[in-house]
Scaffold this motif. Structure first.
Motif, PDB file in Angstrom:
ATOM      1  N   SER A 259     -13.708 -26.411  17.084  1.00  0.00           N
ATOM      2  CA  SER A 259     -12.705 -26.983  16.185  1.00  0.00           C
ATOM      3  C   SER A 259     -11.573 -26.017  15.847  1.00  0.00           C
ATOM      4  CB  SER A 259     -13.370 -27.441  14.885  1.00  0.00           C
ATOM      5  OG  SER A 259     -14.057 -26.358  14.266  1.00  0.00           O
ATOM      6  N   GLY A 260     -11.736 -24.703  16.163  1.00  0.00           N
ATOM      7  CA  GLY A 260     -10.672 -23.762  15.872  1.00  0.00           C
ATOM      8  C   GLY A 260     -11.188 -22.421  15.387  1.00  0.00           C
ATOM      9  N   LEU A 261     -10.341 -21.693  14.688  1.00  0.00           N
ATOM     10  CA  LEU A 261     -10.649 -20.332  14.240  1.00  0.00           C
ATOM     11  C   LEU A 261     -11.389 -20.382  12.915  1.00  0.00           C
ATOM     12  CD1 LEU A 261     -10.284 -17.336  14.888  1.00  0.00           C
ATOM     13  CD2 LEU A 261      -8.053 -17.426  13.760  1.00  0.00           C
ATOM     14  N   MET A 262     -12.536 -19.718  12.854  1.00  0.00           N
ATOM     15  CA  MET A 262     -13.415 -19.785  11.690  1.00  0.00           C
ATOM     16  C   MET A 262     -13.705 -18.378  11.158  1.00  0.00           C
ATOM     17  SD  MET A 262     -13.884 -23.085  11.875  1.00  0.00           S
ATOM     18  CE  MET A 262     -15.242 -23.418  10.749  1.00  0.00           C
ATOM     19  N   ALA A 263     -14.202 -18.326   9.914  1.00  0.00           N
ATOM     20  CA  ALA A 263     -14.700 -17.089   9.293  1.00  0.00           C
ATOM     21  C   ALA A 263     -13.691 -15.959   9.384  1.00  0.00           C
ATOM     22  CB  ALA A 263     -16.030 -16.665   9.930  1.00  0.00           C
ATOM     23  N   GLN A 264     -12.431 -16.245   9.032  1.00  0.00           N
ATOM     24  CA  GLN A 264     -11.401 -15.223   9.070  1.00  0.00           C
ATOM     25  C   GLN A 264     -11.637 -14.204   7.957  1.00  0.00           C
ATOM     26  OE1 GLN A 264      -7.346 -16.725   9.746  1.00  0.00           O
ATOM     27  NE2 GLN A 264      -8.236 -18.767  10.002  1.00  0.00           N
ATOM     28  N   THR A 265     -11.674 -12.925   8.339  1.00  0.00           N
ATOM     29  CA  THR A 265     -12.025 -11.852   7.405  1.00  0.00           C
ATOM     30  C   THR A 265     -11.019 -10.713   7.513  1.00  0.00           C
ATOM     31  OG1 THR A 265     -14.379 -12.366   7.644  1.00  0.00           O
ATOM     32  CG2 THR A 265     -13.820 -10.216   6.721  1.00  0.00           C
ATOM     33  N   GLU A 266     -10.492 -10.259   6.384  1.00  0.00           N
ATOM     34  CA  GLU A 266      -9.645  -9.076   6.383  1.00  0.00           C
ATOM     35  C   GLU A 266     -10.527  -7.840   6.442  1.00  0.00           C
ATOM     36  OE1 GLU A 266      -6.911  -6.633   3.237  1.00  0.00           O
ATOM     37  OE2 GLU A 266      -6.421  -8.776   3.434  1.00  0.00           O
ATOM     38  N   LEU A 267     -10.309  -6.994   7.445  1.00  0.00           N
ATOM     39  CA  LEU A 267     -11.107  -5.787   7.618  1.00  0.00           C
ATOM     40  C   LEU A 267     -10.527  -4.601   6.858  1.00  0.00           C
ATOM     41  CD1 LEU A 267     -11.866  -6.023  11.457  1.00  0.00           C
ATOM     42  CD2 LEU A 267     -13.200  -6.942   9.539  1.00  0.00           C
ATOM     43  N   ILE A 268      -9.190  -4.471   6.838  1.00  0.00           N
ATOM     44  CA  ILE A 268      -8.559  -3.329   6.165  1.00  0.00           C
ATOM     45  C   ILE A 268      -7.070  -3.613   5.996  1.00  0.00           C
ATOM     46  CG2 ILE A 268      -8.163  -2.116   8.350  1.00  0.00           C
ATOM     47  CD1 ILE A 268      -8.626   0.531   6.839  1.00  0.00           C
ATOM     48  N   ASP A 269      -6.510  -3.080   4.920  1.00  0.00           N
ATOM     49  CA  ASP A 269      -5.071  -3.165   4.653  1.00  0.00           C
ATOM     50  C   ASP A 269      -4.478  -1.782   4.891  1.00  0.00           C
ATOM     51  OD1 ASP A 269      -2.511  -3.434   3.715  1.00  0.00           O
ATOM     52  OD2 ASP A 269      -3.070  -4.331   1.804  1.00  0.00           O
ATOM     53  N   PHE A 270      -3.707  -1.646   5.974  1.00  0.00           N
ATOM     54  CA  PHE A 270      -3.107  -0.358   6.309  1.00  0.00           C
ATOM     55  C   PHE A 270      -1.834  -0.072   5.524  1.00  0.00           C
ATOM     56  CE2 PHE A 270      -5.471  -1.487  10.216  1.00  0.00           C
ATOM     57  CZ  PHE A 270      -6.285  -0.369  10.306  1.00  0.00           C
ATOM     58  N   ASN A 271      -1.313  -1.051   4.811  1.00  0.00           N
ATOM     59  CA  ASN A 271      -0.105  -0.842   4.014  1.00  0.00           C
ATOM     60  C   ASN A 271      -0.324   0.174   2.901  1.00  0.00           C
ATOM     61  OD1 ASN A 271       1.781  -2.817   5.213  1.00  0.00           O
ATOM     62  ND2 ASN A 271       0.254  -4.307   4.528  1.00  0.00           N
ATOM     63  N   LEU A 272      -1.563   0.391   2.518  1.00  0.00           N
ATOM     64  CA  LEU A 272      -1.873   1.250   1.387  1.00  0.00           C
ATOM     65  C   LEU A 272      -1.878   2.729   1.747  1.00  0.00           C
ATOM     66  CD1 LEU A 272      -4.772  -0.878  -0.149  1.00  0.00           C
ATOM     67  CD2 LEU A 272      -2.312  -1.040  -0.570  1.00  0.00           C
ATOM     68  N   LEU A 273      -1.692   3.054   3.013  1.00  0.00           N
ATOM     69  CA  LEU A 273      -1.730   4.451   3.434  1.00  0.00           C
ATOM     70  C   LEU A 273      -0.362   5.101   3.281  1.00  0.00           C
ATOM     71  CD1 LEU A 273      -3.819   4.175   6.726  1.00  0.00           C
ATOM     72  CD2 LEU A 273      -4.629   4.434   4.371  1.00  0.00           C
ATOM     73  N   ALA A 274      -0.350   6.380   2.950  1.00  0.00           N
ATOM     74  CA  ALA A 274       0.888   7.153   2.856  1.00  0.00           C
ATOM     75  C   ALA A 274       0.687   8.491   3.553  1.00  0.00           C
ATOM     76  CB  ALA A 274       1.278   7.369   1.391  1.00  0.00           C
ATOM     77  N   PHE A 275       1.780   9.052   4.044  1.00  0.00           N
ATOM     78  CA  PHE A 275       1.719  10.285   4.822  1.00  0.00           C
ATOM     79  C   PHE A 275       0.989  11.400   4.078  1.00  0.00           C
ATOM     80  CE2 PHE A 275       3.111  14.368   6.347  1.00  0.00           C
ATOM     81  CZ  PHE A 275       3.165  14.212   7.725  1.00  0.00           C
ATOM     82  N   GLU A 276       0.140  12.104   4.800  1.00  0.00           N
ATOM     83  CA  GLU A 276      -0.500  13.315   4.290  1.00  0.00           C
ATOM     84  C   GLU A 276      -0.778  14.242   5.466  1.00  0.00           C
ATOM     85  OE1 GLU A 276      -4.515  12.926   2.795  1.00  0.00           O
ATOM     86  OE2 GLU A 276      -4.746  10.980   3.756  1.00  0.00           O
ATOM     87  N   PRO A 277      -0.559  15.535   5.299  1.00  0.00           N
ATOM     88  CA  PRO A 277      -0.854  16.483   6.395  1.00  0.00           C
ATOM     89  C   PRO A 277      -2.358  16.647   6.531  1.00  0.00           C
ATOM     90  CG  PRO A 277      -0.110  17.648   4.420  1.00  0.00           C
ATOM     91  CD  PRO A 277       0.031  16.191   4.126  1.00  0.00           C
ATOM     92  N   ILE A 278      -2.845  16.466   7.743  1.00  0.00           N
ATOM     93  CA  ILE A 278      -4.280  16.547   8.035  1.00  0.00           C
ATOM     94  C   ILE A 278      -4.475  17.459   9.238  1.00  0.00           C
ATOM     95  CG2 ILE A 278      -6.347  15.270   8.719  1.00  0.00           C
ATOM     96  CD1 ILE A 278      -5.125  12.808   7.362  1.00  0.00           C
ATOM     97  N   GLN A 279      -5.392  18.386   9.138  1.00  0.00           N
ATOM     98  CA  GLN A 279      -5.702  19.282  10.239  1.00  0.00           C
ATOM     99  C   GLN A 279      -6.822  18.684  11.087  1.00  0.00           C
ATOM    100  OE1 GLN A 279      -4.112  22.235  11.027  1.00  0.00           O
ATOM    101  NE2 GLN A 279      -2.688  21.686   9.367  1.00  0.00           N
ATOM    102  N   ALA A 280      -6.662  18.733  12.393  1.00  0.00           N
ATOM    103  CA  ALA A 280      -7.749  18.301  13.288  1.00  0.00           C
ATOM    104  C   ALA A 280      -8.891  19.304  13.211  1.00  0.00           C
ATOM    105  CB  ALA A 280      -7.229  18.195  14.710  1.00  0.00           C
ATOM    106  N   PRO A 281     -10.143  18.855  13.318  1.00  0.00           N
ATOM    107  CA  PRO A 281     -11.289  19.755  13.195  1.00  0.00           C
ATOM    108  C   PRO A 281     -11.620  20.484  14.491  1.00  0.00           C
ATOM    109  CG  PRO A 281     -12.059  17.523  13.448  1.00  0.00           C
ATOM    110  CD  PRO A 281     -10.557  17.445  13.429  1.00  0.00           C
TER     111      PRO A 281
END
Length: 282
Positions: A259-281
């Motif tokens: 019948s179509g697309l079911m059980a639509q779920t938001e996994l994450i909102d990326f709009n809430l992220l802001a730049f931060e300096p991060i060092q690779a491990p």
């Protein structure tokens, strides 16, 4: 993850996702504002996300690829520092989801570049001869024998279209609407008699909020031609038995029934992220 609800731009974050073909992992490329991009690791079993790194510059996500086991990221980027040792634009290999290079190939322009993984440790460099070698690694190896499935120009389709075709998408039709304007149709079976269709646009002077290359999507039911338009989906693919897509700076999942697309779920909102300096491990 840093959050800042007050620093929203005029447009939501732009999202593109690379899915590992032989592991339940993915790398999300989150762009916005236009001169900033972040990478995140997506564990597709738990739908947990791990921040990688931010950079100030442009990653050409359609010329990027994730190794089959999800451990290495191959990407093309540009920061316009043309006098630097990386020559302002370069292709790099890194340990996903981080951007710190374990191999770096300066270019000095944004023609060709990037590449494709041909295995978990072997990769093809797009326009290999137009790169220099700043440093290399024994962790992964160049595949110099790889042959492209077709000529797709020297910009984003040069990697993007072969990646789609490798990962189960079928190129149905190529259409030129006008000079510098194309609409190329791909499709992939989505289950329950549905087909996921992707129209890959290439154009100069795209409308505000779109780049020169952008996608639109719709679902088509194979047995009777019923159609579900998804005009706001900027990325979409199949993850095992579920459908996953990005719209409005958010990532969603759902399941297709007759019948179509079911059980639509938001996994994450990326709009809430802001730049931060991060060092690779590493």
């Amino acid at each position: 993850m840093a959050k800042d609800r007050t620093s929203m731009t005029s447009f939501p974050a732009r999202i593109h996702v690379l899915l590992a073909s032989k592991a339940p992992l993915g790398v999300v490329m989150r762009r916005g504002p236009s001169g900033q991009v972040a990478t995140l690791l997506w564990d597709r079993r738990s739908d947990k996300f791990q921040m990688g790194q931010w950079m100030k510059g442009r990653i050409y996500e359609r010329r990027c690829d994730l190794s089959h086991d999800g451990r290495y990221l191959l990407y093309l980027t540009m920061n316009a520092r043309w006098q630097s040792e990386a020559k302002g634009a370069w292709t790099a290999n890194s340990r996903a989801p981080y951007l710190k290079a374990v191999a770096l190939f300066p270019k000095g322009d944004c023609w060709l570049g990037g590449g494709l993984w041909t295995g978990s440790r072997r990769y093809w460099l797009n326009g290999g001869g137009c790169h220099e070698v700043l440093w290399d690694t024994r962790e992964v190896q160049r595949d110099t024998g790889y042959q492209l499935p077709g000529p797709f120009g020297s910009e984003c389709p040069s990697v993007y279209y072969p990646r789609l075709m490798r990962d189960g998408w079928r190129l149905v039709e190529r259409t030129s609407r006008a000079r510098w304007q194309s609409e190329d149709l791909f499709e992939k079976p989505a289950g329950q008699d549905w087909i996921l269709r992707k129209i890959a646009h290439g154009e100069v002077g795209a409308r505000q909020g779109k780049g020169s290359y952008w996608d639109e999507h719709y679902l088509l039911r194979d047995d009777d031609g019923a159609r579900i338009d998804c005009p706001h989906w900027e990325w979409a693919d199949l993850d095992r038995e579920r459908l996953v897509w990005a719209t409005g700076g958010r990532l969603y999942s759902g399941y297709l029934a007759q019948s179509g697309l079911m059980a639509q779920t938001e996994l994450i909102d990326f709009n809430l992220l802001a730049f931060e300096p991060i060092q690779a491990p590493y």
